[in-house]
Design a protein around this motif. Structure first.
Motif: not given
Lengths: 159, 159
Positions: B42, B45-46, B48-51, B54, B63, B80
DNA sequence: AGAGTTCCGGACAAGAGTTGTCCGAGTTGC
DNA sequence: GCAACTCGGACAACTCTTGTCCGGAACTCT
């Protein structure tokens, strides 16, 4: 990460008590700010435990500041209500797992722990640099002296 | 006030990914730190959402950092995972109750709000001044280069 | 002294937020 | 094309905060 909402109430109460020359009851402070009296009492008790306010019981009892407002910092109120525990607590991740660091290497806090602690200290230093008297001075400087006088009159008026 | 415990995990992962030249799966990162794989996913993923990282799917997926570690600050990771919302949220107490301030007087944030915002900004500035590369440099400076090499070798070893 | 306030501390319920887990969708390599 | 592996988001369990309430103690006024 969220700070206890009672901190805002406690700060407003500390500011209001600046204008009081008599003890003010918790119920009256709650009525003034239109918040829950039962819950505000809990914050005031925390401030009393921290020694920021003195509580007197009885008919004309209530809360009053123990020190001049210039001696009470915003950090004092925040720590009294929200607790003095820093937001980040290190669980020593580096000491776990197959690549665990040796115990003697963990005598000093890890780099992540130090960075978070330094940020926490910067946060505290900023809050420590502002006193309740500074808040009152800012308010009177922006909105005039009538604000504090209004509070004092409302405190002195009959319930 | 308490920060999400996942922030510490995320920072350790960001530090570990510094030593990786291949994508690393969430399960492997969890095994390395001996934490729950599902929950660590989790946090990743956060990120990743924040960039910040990758994610590549498939057999050899996992990752990897999107930027050089010198371009990723500790604040990036904290925001993030923990969210960009400041810890203190002003409920505009002054606009309520019998002594409510006039609406036009509330156009500017109140003094309490400003003090808390300034402290929050000091906290963020402190976290922004430290990058993941700085953390790695501190660790190698204190415990030698073997730490990052050990991580890299462990990543390259077969599961 | 008695009555009426007031604070104090705890126990207690409701709500939000965090912690943790699971299974489906998509991708890659063979 | 197939199988294995991955991420991604949806789903419960739990902890902490928020909020309420009540009995006890202390003080003031009559």
């Amino acid at each position: 990460m969220k700070m206890s909402g009672g901190v805002e109430w406690a700060l407003h109460c500390a500011f209001a008590l600046t204008a009081a020359d008599h003890p003010v009851s918790a119920a009256r402070l709650a009525e003034m700010h239109d918040v829950s009296a039962s819950y505000l009492a809990k914050q005031l008790q925390a401030m009393s435990r921290a020694g920021l306010v003195r509580s007197t019981q009885g008919n004309l009892g209530g809360y009053e500041l123990t020190r001049p407002p210039s001696r009470i910092t915003v950090l004092d109120v925040v720590e009294a209500v929200d607790g003095p525990t820093p937001a980040f607590l290190c669980t020593d991740v580096r000491a776990r797992g197959p690549l665990a660091a040796s115990p003697e290497a963990c005598r000093t806090p890890c780099a992540i722990h130090r960075a978070m602690t330094a940020a926490d200290e910067a946060w505290r230093a900023s809050l420590r640099s502002v006193t309740i008297a500074d808040l009152a001075a800012q308010v009177t400087g922006e909105h005039g002296r009538g604000v504090l006088d209004g509070v004092r009159n409302w405190f002195n008026a009959a319930p």
